[in-house]
Write a protein that holds these residues in place. Structure first.
Motif, PDB file in Angstrom:
ATOM      1  N   HIS A   1    -123.764  43.257 -68.927  1.00  0.00           N
ATOM      2  CA  HIS A   1    -124.958  43.196 -69.772  1.00  0.00           C
ATOM      3  C   HIS A   1    -126.100  44.000 -69.160  1.00  0.00           C
ATOM      4  O   HIS A   1    -126.826  44.710 -69.857  1.00  0.00           O
ATOM      5  CB  HIS A   1    -125.381  41.739 -69.977  1.00  0.00           C
ATOM      6  CG  HIS A   1    -126.623  41.594 -70.769  1.00  0.00           C
ATOM      7  ND1 HIS A   1    -126.691  41.929 -72.099  1.00  0.00           N
ATOM      8  CD2 HIS A   1    -127.867  41.181 -70.404  1.00  0.00           C
ATOM      9  CE1 HIS A   1    -127.922  41.716 -72.529  1.00  0.00           C
ATOM     10  NE2 HIS A   1    -128.658  41.266 -71.519  1.00  0.00           N
ATOM     11  N   VAL A   2    -126.256  43.896 -67.845  1.00  0.00           N
ATOM     12  CA  VAL A   2    -127.322  44.635 -67.160  1.00  0.00           C
ATOM     13  C   VAL A   2    -127.086  46.133 -67.298  1.00  0.00           C
ATOM     14  O   VAL A   2    -128.016  46.899 -67.571  1.00  0.00           O
ATOM     15  CB  VAL A   2    -127.388  44.212 -65.671  1.00  0.00           C
ATOM     16  CG1 VAL A   2    -128.376  45.061 -64.918  1.00  0.00           C
ATOM     17  CG2 VAL A   2    -127.733  42.749 -65.554  1.00  0.00           C
ATOM     18  N   LEU A   3    -125.851  46.576 -67.133  1.00  0.00           N
ATOM     19  CA  LEU A   3    -125.538  48.006 -67.217  1.00  0.00           C
ATOM     20  C   LEU A   3    -125.738  48.561 -68.619  1.00  0.00           C
ATOM     21  O   LEU A   3    -126.282  49.653 -68.777  1.00  0.00           O
ATOM     22  CB  LEU A   3    -124.105  48.256 -66.767  1.00  0.00           C
ATOM     23  CG  LEU A   3    -123.904  48.412 -65.278  1.00  0.00           C
ATOM     24  CD1 LEU A   3    -122.429  48.525 -64.957  1.00  0.00           C
ATOM     25  CD2 LEU A   3    -124.640  49.613 -64.759  1.00  0.00           C
ATOM     26  N   THR A   4    -125.304  47.839 -69.622  1.00  0.00           N
ATOM     27  CA  THR A   4    -125.460  48.355 -70.984  1.00  0.00           C
ATOM     28  C   THR A   4    -126.925  48.467 -71.374  1.00  0.00           C
ATOM     29  O   THR A   4    -127.332  49.467 -71.975  1.00  0.00           O
ATOM     30  CB  THR A   4    -124.703  47.479 -71.998  1.00  0.00           C
ATOM     31  OG1 THR A   4    -125.126  46.129 -71.848  1.00  0.00           O
ATOM     32  CG2 THR A   4    -123.218  47.583 -71.813  1.00  0.00           C
ATOM     33  N   SER A   5    -127.732  47.474 -71.019  1.00  0.00           N
ATOM     34  CA  SER A   5    -129.161  47.574 -71.348  1.00  0.00           C
ATOM     35  C   SER A   5    -129.841  48.663 -70.522  1.00  0.00           C
ATOM     36  O   SER A   5    -130.724  49.372 -71.010  1.00  0.00           O
ATOM     37  CB  SER A   5    -129.856  46.231 -71.144  1.00  0.00           C
ATOM     38  OG  SER A   5    -129.771  45.825 -69.806  1.00  0.00           O
TER      39      SER A   5
ATOM     40  N   LEU B   1    -128.397  51.451 -69.388  1.00  0.00           N
ATOM     41  CA  LEU B   1    -127.989  52.741 -69.959  1.00  0.00           C
ATOM     42  C   LEU B   1    -128.750  53.044 -71.247  1.00  0.00           C
ATOM     43  O   LEU B   1    -129.129  54.192 -71.490  1.00  0.00           O
ATOM     44  CB  LEU B   1    -126.487  52.759 -70.215  1.00  0.00           C
ATOM     45  CG  LEU B   1    -125.596  52.885 -68.987  1.00  0.00           C
ATOM     46  CD1 LEU B   1    -124.139  52.716 -69.364  1.00  0.00           C
ATOM     47  CD2 LEU B   1    -125.816  54.219 -68.303  1.00  0.00           C
ATOM     48  N   ASP B   2    -128.978  52.022 -72.060  1.00  0.00           N
ATOM     49  CA  ASP B   2    -129.755  52.236 -73.282  1.00  0.00           C
ATOM     50  C   ASP B   2    -131.180  52.666 -72.962  1.00  0.00           C
ATOM     51  O   ASP B   2    -131.727  53.564 -73.600  1.00  0.00           O
ATOM     52  CB  ASP B   2    -129.768  50.967 -74.142  1.00  0.00           C
ATOM     53  CG  ASP B   2    -128.414  50.682 -74.762  1.00  0.00           C
ATOM     54  OD1 ASP B   2    -127.596  51.622 -74.879  1.00  0.00           O
ATOM     55  OD2 ASP B   2    -128.170  49.513 -75.123  1.00  0.00           O
ATOM     56  N   ASP B   3    -131.790  52.024 -71.969  1.00  0.00           N
ATOM     57  CA  ASP B   3    -133.148  52.394 -71.569  1.00  0.00           C
ATOM     58  C   ASP B   3    -133.197  53.819 -71.025  1.00  0.00           C
ATOM     59  O   ASP B   3    -134.120  54.578 -71.332  1.00  0.00           O
ATOM     60  CB  ASP B   3    -133.685  51.427 -70.514  1.00  0.00           C
ATOM     61  CG  ASP B   3    -133.956  50.054 -71.079  1.00  0.00           C
ATOM     62  OD1 ASP B   3    -134.050  49.918 -72.324  1.00  0.00           O
ATOM     63  OD2 ASP B   3    -134.074  49.102 -70.280  1.00  0.00           O
ATOM     64  N   LEU B   4    -132.223  54.179 -70.202  1.00  0.00           N
ATOM     65  CA  LEU B   4    -132.190  55.527 -69.636  1.00  0.00           C
ATOM     66  C   LEU B   4    -131.974  56.593 -70.706  1.00  0.00           C
ATOM     67  O   LEU B   4    -132.535  57.682 -70.628  1.00  0.00           O
ATOM     68  CB  LEU B   4    -131.110  55.632 -68.567  1.00  0.00           C
ATOM     69  CG  LEU B   4    -131.357  54.855 -67.275  1.00  0.00           C
ATOM     70  CD1 LEU B   4    -130.145  54.930 -66.370  1.00  0.00           C
ATOM     71  CD2 LEU B   4    -132.587  55.369 -66.560  1.00  0.00           C
ATOM     72  N   ARG B   5    -131.168  56.279 -71.699  1.00  0.00           N
ATOM     73  CA  ARG B   5    -130.917  57.231 -72.778  1.00  0.00           C
ATOM     74  C   ARG B   5    -132.152  57.435 -73.642  1.00  0.00           C
ATOM     75  O   ARG B   5    -132.339  58.499 -74.220  1.00  0.00           O
ATOM     76  CB  ARG B   5    -129.745  56.776 -73.635  1.00  0.00           C
ATOM     77  CG  ARG B   5    -128.418  56.952 -72.925  1.00  0.00           C
ATOM     78  CD  ARG B   5    -127.256  56.538 -73.761  1.00  0.00           C
ATOM     79  NE  ARG B   5    -127.105  57.467 -74.860  1.00  0.00           N
ATOM     80  CZ  ARG B   5    -126.524  57.159 -76.007  1.00  0.00           C
ATOM     81  NH1 ARG B   5    -126.063  55.957 -76.218  1.00  0.00           N
ATOM     82  NH2 ARG B   5    -126.413  58.048 -76.955  1.00  0.00           N
ATOM     83  N   GLN B   6    -132.995  56.412 -73.741  1.00  0.00           N
ATOM     84  CA  GLN B   6    -134.233  56.570 -74.502  1.00  0.00           C
ATOM     85  C   GLN B   6    -135.226  57.454 -73.765  1.00  0.00           C
ATOM     86  O   GLN B   6    -135.990  58.182 -74.380  1.00  0.00           O
ATOM     87  CB  GLN B   6    -134.859  55.211 -74.784  1.00  0.00           C
ATOM     88  CG  GLN B   6    -134.101  54.403 -75.801  1.00  0.00           C
ATOM     89  CD  GLN B   6    -134.679  53.028 -75.988  1.00  0.00           C
ATOM     90  OE1 GLN B   6    -135.664  52.664 -75.359  1.00  0.00           O
ATOM     91  NE2 GLN B   6    -134.069  52.245 -76.869  1.00  0.00           N
ATOM     92  N   GLN B   7    -135.224  57.395 -72.440  1.00  0.00           N
ATOM     93  CA  GLN B   7    -136.132  58.218 -71.644  1.00  0.00           C
ATOM     94  C   GLN B   7    -135.729  59.687 -71.681  1.00  0.00           C
ATOM     95  O   GLN B   7    -136.571  60.564 -71.812  1.00  0.00           O
ATOM     96  CB  GLN B   7    -136.151  57.752 -70.192  1.00  0.00           C
ATOM     97  CG  GLN B   7    -136.747  56.395 -69.995  1.00  0.00           C
ATOM     98  CD  GLN B   7    -136.586  55.921 -68.562  1.00  0.00           C
ATOM     99  OE1 GLN B   7    -136.129  56.655 -67.691  1.00  0.00           O
ATOM    100  NE2 GLN B   7    -136.930  54.670 -68.325  1.00  0.00           N
ATOM    101  N   GLN B   8    -134.450  59.940 -71.521  1.00  0.00           N
ATOM    102  CA  GLN B   8    -133.942  61.303 -71.450  1.00  0.00           C
ATOM    103  C   GLN B   8    -132.482  61.276 -71.881  1.00  0.00           C
ATOM    104  O   GLN B   8    -131.732  60.374 -71.497  1.00  0.00           O
ATOM    105  CB  GLN B   8    -134.058  61.802 -70.011  1.00  0.00           C
ATOM    106  CG  GLN B   8    -133.878  63.256 -69.838  1.00  0.00           C
ATOM    107  CD  GLN B   8    -134.154  63.683 -68.397  1.00  0.00           C
ATOM    108  OE1 GLN B   8    -134.327  62.851 -67.518  1.00  0.00           O
ATOM    109  NE2 GLN B   8    -134.169  64.968 -68.173  1.00  0.00           N
TER     110      GLN B   8
END
Length: 155
Positions: free
Chosen positions: A5-9, A11-18
């Protein structure tokens, strides 16, 4: 995997940044927990140290508390992180035990998250060259590069 759960959230945050198009993971194969848009490559930690530089990835994820990586000596763990940080990845995410905090801080990583999962205290660390060092206020042309004073004062 406890940190799914920590990794998926994360990765989603990182994808929104760049945007993340290419990524690699070491220590544990996390490719099944990530979005399909990311082209993942999984490497064994000991084999990765011998790989030549072929391309720079958008993201690297290292799970240090997994047995394949934690069995390596501290020196080789540091070499692995330095190779990823300096050569192979634009952004680096490291998931490690609390006892490895000093080593990761010494390598220039910053702590993102402190999570207790399954009676195990895991810390999430990052290295992003774009925000590694904040530019100090004094480092600007107002204080040191004044072309209008070049012929007026002798340094």
């Amino acid at each position: 995997m406890a940190e799914q759960h920590v990794l998926t959230s994360l990765l989603d945050d990182l994808r929104q940044q760049q945007p993340i198009h290419t990524a690699l993971c070491l220590g544990q194969d996390i490719t099944v927990y990530s979005p399909e848009a990311i082209n993942w490559q999984y490497f064994n930690a000991s084999d990765f140290l011998n790989l030549p530089f072929t391309q720079r990835y958008d993201l690297a994820v290292v799970v240090l508390h997994e047995q394949t990586v934690s069995d390596l000596p501290n020196e080789q763990q540091s070499q692995l992180i330095v190779k990823l940080r300096d050569l192979m990845a634009k952004r680096l995410i490291v998931i490690a035990d609390q006892k490895q905090a000093q080593q990761l801080r010494a390598l220039g990583l910053t702590q993102m998250l402190n999570q207790i999962l399954d009676d195990e205290q895991l810390m999430v660390w990052q290295f992003n060259i774009l925000n590694y060092k904040q530019v100090p206020d004094w480092l600007n042309s107002r204080f040191w590069a004044n072309p209008e004073h070049w012929n007026k004062f002798r340094w």
